[in-house]
Design a protein around this motif. Structure first.
Motif, PDB file in Angstrom:
ATOM      1  N   GLY A  26       0.798  -1.223   0.000  1.00 18.19           N
ATOM      2  CA  GLY A  26       0.000   0.000   0.000  1.00 18.19           C
ATOM      3  C   GLY A  26       0.830   1.271   0.000  1.00 18.19           C
ATOM      4  O   GLY A  26       0.400   2.295   0.543  1.00 18.19           O
ATOM      5  N   LYS A  27       2.018   1.216  -0.616  1.00 12.27           N
ATOM      6  CA  LYS A  27       2.899   2.382  -0.653  1.00 12.27           C
ATOM      7  C   LYS A  27       2.935   2.988  -2.061  1.00 12.27           C
ATOM      8  O   LYS A  27       2.752   2.302  -3.048  1.00 12.27           O
ATOM      9  N   THR A  28       3.172   4.286  -2.117  1.00 15.87           N
ATOM     10  CA  THR A  28       3.237   4.996  -3.388  1.00 15.87           C
ATOM     11  C   THR A  28       4.656   5.010  -3.933  1.00 15.87           C
ATOM     12  O   THR A  28       5.623   4.739  -3.214  1.00 15.87           O
ATOM     13  N   GLN A  29       4.788   5.358  -5.203  1.00 16.25           N
ATOM     14  CA  GLN A  29       6.118   5.499  -5.789  1.00 16.25           C
ATOM     15  C   GLN A  29       6.873   6.644  -5.129  1.00 16.25           C
ATOM     16  O   GLN A  29       8.094   6.578  -4.959  1.00 16.25           O
ATOM     17  N   GLU A  30       6.159   7.685  -4.740  1.00 11.41           N
ATOM     18  CA  GLU A  30       6.786   8.814  -4.038  1.00 11.41           C
ATOM     19  C   GLU A  30       7.366   8.363  -2.698  1.00 11.41           C
ATOM     20  O   GLU A  30       8.463   8.776  -2.312  1.00 11.41           O
ATOM     21  N   TYR A  31       6.629   7.521  -2.014  1.00 14.00           N
ATOM     22  CA  TYR A  31       7.087   7.002  -0.717  1.00 14.00           C
ATOM     23  C   TYR A  31       8.378   6.218  -0.884  1.00 14.00           C
ATOM     24  O   TYR A  31       9.336   6.389  -0.114  1.00 14.00           O
ATOM     25  N   MET A  32       8.432   5.364  -1.900  1.00 14.70           N
ATOM     26  CA  MET A  32       9.621   4.546  -2.129  1.00 14.70           C
ATOM     27  C   MET A  32      10.805   5.404  -2.558  1.00 14.70           C
ATOM     28  O   MET A  32      11.935   5.167  -2.134  1.00 14.70           O
ATOM     29  N   ALA A  33      10.546   6.392  -3.395  1.00 12.17           N
ATOM     30  CA  ALA A  33      11.617   7.277  -3.845  1.00 12.17           C
ATOM     31  C   ALA A  33      12.237   8.000  -2.656  1.00 12.17           C
ATOM     32  O   ALA A  33      13.463   8.096  -2.531  1.00 12.17           O
ATOM     33  N   SER A  34      11.385   8.486  -1.751  1.00 15.23           N
ATOM     34  CA  SER A  34      11.879   9.193  -0.572  1.00 15.23           C
ATOM     35  C   SER A  34      12.648   8.262   0.349  1.00 15.23           C
ATOM     36  O   SER A  34      13.725   8.606   0.849  1.00 15.23           O
ATOM     37  N   GLY A  35      12.115   7.054   0.568  1.00 15.18           N
ATOM     38  CA  GLY A  35      12.764   6.108   1.469  1.00 15.18           C
ATOM     39  C   GLY A  35      14.088   5.590   0.953  1.00 15.18           C
ATOM     40  O   GLY A  35      14.985   5.271   1.737  1.00 15.18           O
ATOM     41  N   LEU A  36      14.237   5.501  -0.361  1.00 20.49           N
ATOM     42  CA  LEU A  36      15.460   4.966  -0.967  1.00 20.49           C
ATOM     43  C   LEU A  36      16.440   6.054  -1.402  1.00 20.49           C
ATOM     44  O   LEU A  36      17.560   5.759  -1.801  1.00 20.49           O
ATOM     45  N   GLY A  37      15.989   7.304  -1.366  1.00 19.35           N
ATOM     46  CA  GLY A  37      16.863   8.404  -1.770  1.00 19.35           C
ATOM     47  C   GLY A  37      17.113   8.451  -3.260  1.00 19.35           C
ATOM     48  O   GLY A  37      18.210   8.816  -3.701  1.00 19.35           O
ATOM     49  N   VAL A  38      16.106   8.060  -4.044  1.00 18.03           N
ATOM     50  CA  VAL A  38      16.208   8.125  -5.498  1.00 18.03           C
ATOM     51  C   VAL A  38      15.023   8.920  -6.029  1.00 18.03           C
ATOM     52  O   VAL A  38      14.131   9.311  -5.279  1.00 18.03           O
ATOM     53  N   SER A  39      15.002   9.159  -7.328  1.00 22.32           N
ATOM     54  CA  SER A  39      13.900   9.912  -7.915  1.00 22.32           C
ATOM     55  C   SER A  39      12.692   9.016  -8.175  1.00 22.32           C
ATOM     56  O   SER A  39      12.817   7.793  -8.266  1.00 22.32           O
TER      57      SER A  39
END
Length: 203
Positions: A26-39
């Motif tokens: 249930g996570k967004t692409q924005e959430y993953m980008a922020s958590g991984l430090g990528v775009s």
């Protein structure tokens, strides 16, 4: 994997690991980008199969999600066994999958499984199986609370010489402590799961 499967087809299935696991959590692409430090574009490329994360990024993906990576990797490597298999599937398919898992267990894991099923600990295997099944249906917070109690009881009984089967196979305490801590942190971060996958960059 089928030998007739093309590289582009394998890339698409590999990309499914990222899109499906993120969707399940249930996570967004924005959430993953922020958590991984990528775009966000990088996340999109991974999920489309345009590019792929390296080993460290792949490990971090599941840490950020708070998910167990094993079901997703197994479904990629052996889709005919693990891609969406459920208890309602054909008994023969279930048996084949279980036999595959047992065959690929480590020697220690097999000894631990045998201890659970046939050890002289006083609890019938079928009762333990029902307890494990019920436990896995509970919230992560409930599971972490139960695991901490079990961990502390084990350490106190061992220290007091009250172990039921002291000469039998014992749990991996380093892994168990780590699992409890990772589960606790996932609860604090409002995640539904956790992973024990670790990548040591110093090796």
């Amino acid at each position: 994997m089928s030998q007739k499967e093309s590289k582009s087809e394998r890339n698409k299935r590999f990309a499914k690991i990222w899109s499906l696991s993120r969707s399940d959590a249930g996570k967004t692409q924005e959430y993953m980008a922020s958590g991984l430090g990528v775009s966000k574009k990088t996340i999109q490329n991974w999920e489309k199969g345009v590019s792929a994360p390296d080993l460290y990024e792949g490990s971090e993906w599941f840490r950020v999600l708070g998910s167990n990576p094993m079901p997703y990797y197994l479904a990629f490597l052996y889709p005919w066994l693990f891609d969406g298999i459920t208890p309602e599937d054909d008994d023969q398919d279930i048996e084949q999958t279980l036999l595959f898992l047992v065959k690929n267990m480590t020697a220690v894991e097999k000894r631990e499984m045998l201890y659970l099923m046939a050890g002289r600990h006083g609890s019938p295997w079928y009762s333990l199986l029902q307890m494990f099944t019920a436990h896995c249906h509970c919230s992560l917070r409930s599971r972490v609370t139960a695991a901490r109690t079990i961990l502390e009881n084990y350490e106190m009984d061992k220290a007091c010489g009250a172990m039921v089967c002291p000469d039998n196979v014992q749990p991996d305490m380093k892994m168990l402590h780590h699992a409890v801590e990772e589960g606790k942190q996932s609860v604090f971060n409002q995640l539904s799961g956790y992973t024990n996958v670790e990548v040591d960059l110093d090796d």
